[in-house]
Motif scaffolding. Structure first.
Motif, PDB file in Angstrom:
ATOM      1  N   ALA A  49       0.683  -1.120   0.242  1.00  0.00           N
ATOM      2  CA  ALA A  49       0.033   0.305  -0.035  1.00  0.00           C
ATOM      3  C   ALA A  49       0.865   1.544   0.051  1.00  0.00           C
ATOM      4  N   PRO A  50       0.554   2.292  -1.033  1.00  0.00           N
ATOM      5  CA  PRO A  50       1.117   3.257  -0.935  1.00  0.00           C
ATOM      6  C   PRO A  50       1.141   4.490   0.200  1.00  0.00           C
ATOM      7  N   LEU A  51       2.404   5.303   0.963  1.00  0.00           N
ATOM      8  CA  LEU A  51       2.451   5.265   2.258  1.00  0.00           C
ATOM      9  C   LEU A  51       1.816   4.274   3.623  1.00  0.00           C
ATOM     10  N   HIS A  52       2.220   3.205   3.542  1.00  0.00           N
ATOM     11  CA  HIS A  52       1.621   2.378   4.763  1.00  0.00           C
ATOM     12  C   HIS A  52       2.021   2.752   6.293  1.00  0.00           C
ATOM     13  N   ALA A  53       3.137   3.319   6.387  1.00  0.00           N
ATOM     14  CA  ALA A  53       3.681   3.621   7.739  1.00  0.00           C
ATOM     15  C   ALA A  53       2.652   4.638   8.309  1.00  0.00           C
ATOM     16  N   VAL A  54       2.432   6.006   7.208  1.00  0.00           N
ATOM     17  CA  VAL A  54       1.255   6.891   7.245  1.00  0.00           C
ATOM     18  C   VAL A  54      -0.177   6.389   8.051  1.00  0.00           C
ATOM     19  N   PHE A  55      -0.391   5.592   7.257  1.00  0.00           N
ATOM     20  CA  PHE A  55      -2.040   5.345   7.058  1.00  0.00           C
ATOM     21  C   PHE A  55      -2.013   4.347   8.669  1.00  0.00           C
ATOM     22  N   LYS A  56      -0.664   3.322   8.906  1.00  0.00           N
ATOM     23  CA  LYS A  56      -0.764   2.558   9.883  1.00  0.00           C
ATOM     24  C   LYS A  56      -0.739   3.778  11.515  1.00  0.00           C
ATOM     25  N   ALA A  57       0.137   5.361  11.294  1.00  0.00           N
ATOM     26  CA  ALA A  57      -0.287   6.061  12.381  1.00  0.00           C
ATOM     27  C   ALA A  57      -1.350   6.481  12.840  1.00  0.00           C
ATOM     28  N   ILE A  58      -2.150   6.288  11.342  1.00  0.00           N
ATOM     29  CA  ILE A  58      -2.980   7.034  11.719  1.00  0.00           C
ATOM     30  C   ILE A  58      -4.341   6.199  12.903  1.00  0.00           C
ATOM     31  N   ASP A  59      -4.265   4.903  11.843  1.00  0.00           N
ATOM     32  CA  ASP A  59      -4.821   4.132  12.685  1.00  0.00           C
ATOM     33  C   ASP A  59      -5.182   3.349  14.164  1.00  0.00           C
ATOM     34  N   GLU A  60      -3.259   3.411  14.415  1.00  0.00           N
ATOM     35  CA  GLU A  60      -3.516   3.652  16.186  1.00  0.00           C
ATOM     36  C   GLU A  60      -3.115   4.247  17.104  1.00  0.00           C
ATOM     37  N   ALA A  61      -3.476   5.376  16.272  1.00  0.00           N
ATOM     38  CA  ALA A  61      -3.642   6.508  16.901  1.00  0.00           C
ATOM     39  C   ALA A  61      -5.165   6.417  17.945  1.00  0.00           C
ATOM     40  N   PRO A  62      -5.396   6.990  18.942  1.00  0.00           N
ATOM     41  CA  PRO A  62      -6.278   7.294  19.889  1.00  0.00           C
ATOM     42  C   PRO A  62      -7.596   8.535  19.275  1.00  0.00           C
ATOM     43  N   ASP A  63      -8.983   7.824  19.147  1.00  0.00           N
ATOM     44  CA  ASP A  63      -9.622   8.488  18.710  1.00  0.00           C
ATOM     45  C   ASP A  63     -10.317   9.080  20.996  1.00  0.00           C
ATOM     46  N   PRO A  64     -11.170  10.447  20.456  1.00  0.00           N
ATOM     47  CA  PRO A  64     -11.310  11.006  19.351  1.00  0.00           C
ATOM     48  C   PRO A  64     -10.211  11.904  18.764  1.00  0.00           C
ATOM     49  N   GLN A  65      -8.447  11.935  19.332  1.00  0.00           N
ATOM     50  CA  GLN A  65      -8.444  12.722  18.358  1.00  0.00           C
ATOM     51  C   GLN A  65      -8.115  12.918  17.814  1.00  0.00           C
ATOM     52  N   ALA A  66      -7.947  11.173  17.121  1.00  0.00           N
ATOM     53  CA  ALA A  66      -7.644  10.873  15.493  1.00  0.00           C
ATOM     54  C   ALA A  66      -8.769  11.378  14.783  1.00  0.00           C
ATOM     55  N   THR A  67      -9.651  11.038  15.504  1.00  0.00           N
ATOM     56  CA  THR A  67     -10.878  11.648  13.285  1.00  0.00           C
ATOM     57  C   THR A  67     -11.024  13.474  14.059  1.00  0.00           C
ATOM     58  N   LEU A  68     -10.461  13.657  15.137  1.00  0.00           N
ATOM     59  CA  LEU A  68     -11.040  15.068  14.569  1.00  0.00           C
ATOM     60  C   LEU A  68      -9.897  15.656  13.554  1.00  0.00           C
ATOM     61  N   VAL A  69      -8.346  15.065  14.568  1.00  0.00           N
ATOM     62  CA  VAL A  69      -7.101  15.975  13.124  1.00  0.00           C
ATOM     63  C   VAL A  69      -7.540  15.189  11.728  1.00  0.00           C
ATOM     64  N   ALA A  70      -8.112  14.289  11.543  1.00  0.00           N
ATOM     65  CA  ALA A  70      -8.598  14.002  10.624  1.00  0.00           C
ATOM     66  C   ALA A  70      -9.515  14.981   9.614  1.00  0.00           C
ATOM     67  N   LEU A  71     -10.512  15.173  10.529  1.00  0.00           N
ATOM     68  CA  LEU A  71     -11.701  16.061   9.456  1.00  0.00           C
ATOM     69  C   LEU A  71     -11.020  17.517   9.786  1.00  0.00           C
ATOM     70  N   GLY A  72     -10.262  17.899  10.968  1.00  0.00           N
ATOM     71  CA  GLY A  72      -9.340  19.164  10.590  1.00  0.00           C
ATOM     72  C   GLY A  72      -8.860  19.638   9.584  1.00  0.00           C
ATOM     73  N   VAL A  73      -7.825  18.596   9.607  1.00  0.00           N
ATOM     74  CA  VAL A  73      -6.823  18.247   8.234  1.00  0.00           C
ATOM     75  C   VAL A  73      -7.612  18.462   6.775  1.00  0.00           C
ATOM     76  N   GLY A  74      -8.522  17.601   6.873  1.00  0.00           N
ATOM     77  CA  GLY A  74      -9.408  17.750   5.130  1.00  0.00           C
ATOM     78  C   GLY A  74      -9.998  19.018   5.626  1.00  0.00           C
ATOM     79  N   LEU A  75     -10.538  19.677   6.236  1.00  0.00           N
ATOM     80  CA  LEU A  75     -11.640  20.659   6.630  1.00  0.00           C
ATOM     81  C   LEU A  75      -9.623  21.811   5.787  1.00  0.00           C
ATOM     82  N   LEU A  76      -9.044  21.758   6.406  1.00  0.00           N
ATOM     83  CA  LEU A  76      -8.189  23.025   5.814  1.00  0.00           C
ATOM     84  C   LEU A  76      -7.725  22.844   4.601  1.00  0.00           C
ATOM     85  N   VAL A  77      -7.296  20.979   4.675  1.00  0.00           N
ATOM     86  CA  VAL A  77      -7.202  21.425   2.831  1.00  0.00           C
ATOM     87  C   VAL A  77      -8.581  22.066   1.896  1.00  0.00           C
ATOM     88  N   GLY A  78      -9.516  21.485   1.907  1.00  0.00           N
ATOM     89  CA  GLY A  78     -10.534  22.162   1.185  1.00  0.00           C
ATOM     90  C   GLY A  78     -10.753  23.498   1.282  1.00  0.00           C
TER      91      GLY A  78
END
Length: 234
Positions: A49-78
């Motif tokens: 998989a591309p960026l395997h280490a990145v996706f693994k780090a995202i998967d292992e990050a605790p919630d709800p912080q990880a979800t909030l960060v993902a939403l925030g980064v996506g919002l910023l990109v938008g």
């Protein structure tokens, strides 16, 4: 799409699209961030998989912080995409004495009424021609063609409903073209490379240099076409 008219000036703009961009892209970006967070574990579990280490780090990050960060980064990109989209929108101001074309609040072209001999659409590009078949402006736009035409005709500009009066003079450029000055041929080679690499700003700058040499350029199906204007060059 709006057309604001006064005795001196008619403005053709699309504020509805501007609002849509500011709302749509941030929402889509946040949604993409949520999808990435949701799919991270599955992607990280793939053998390759591309960026395997990145996706693994995202998967292992605790919630709800990880979800909030993902939403925030996506919002910023938008938001960044929204800024770029709005900055690329053309606003046409047609006055009795001049035409002003702006993008992102910055003036792209200011053309005196007395210099304009023809105005028309070349597919999705608004084109203003001057004396000796010189091209004064060529700007891509999604504005309503009907409203743009009405703005120009309402102020007495020479609108060409049939399009470019010099369309038959254009010819496809090739590297073997020997009917061009050496400098112009070199600029077209550089511009072809810029277009192939997606460097639109560089391609636009090279096009301006060609116009100064009396060479008008248009793009058709990713190929450059050119013609000469009719000025007498020293």
């Amino acid at each position: 799409m709006t057309t604001n008219s006064s005795f001196d000036e008619t403005v053709v703009d699309d504020p509805g699209a501007r609002v849509l961009y500011w709302v749509l892209f941030p929402v889509l970006g946040a949604g993409l961030g949520w999808v990435v967070r949701w799919a991270a574990g599955w992607i990280a579990g793939l053998p390759v998989a591309p960026l395997h280490a990145v996706f693994k780090a995202i998967d292992e990050a605790p919630d709800p912080q990880a979800t909030l960060v993902a939403l925030g980064v996506g919002l910023l990109v938008g938001v960044v995409v929204s800024v770029l989209a709005v900055a690329d929108m053309l606003v046409v101001r047609v006055g009795i004495g001049e035409v002003t074309l702006t993008r992102g609040g910055s003036t792209k072209r200011r053309v005196a009424r007395g210099d304009v001999t023809a105005v028309f659409f070349d597919r999705d590009q608004l084109v203003l021609l001057g004396r000796d078949a010189r091209e004064l402006a060529r700007e891509k736009t999604d504005l309503s063609k009907t409203r743009v035409e009405a703005a120009f005709t309402g102020k007495g500009y020479p609108w060409r409903a049939d399009g470019d009066p010099h369309r038959d003079e254009f010819r496809i450029w090739t590297r073997l073209d020997d009917d061009l000055p050496g400098v112009a041929h070199g600029l077209l080679i550089d511009r072809a490379a810029a277009l192939a690499e997606g460097k639109t700003a560089e391609a636009a700058e090279l096009r301006e240099h060609l116009l100064k040499l009396g060479i008008v350029v248009r793009d058709e199906k990713k190929k450059q076409q050119w013609r000469r204007d009719r000025r007498e060059l020293a």
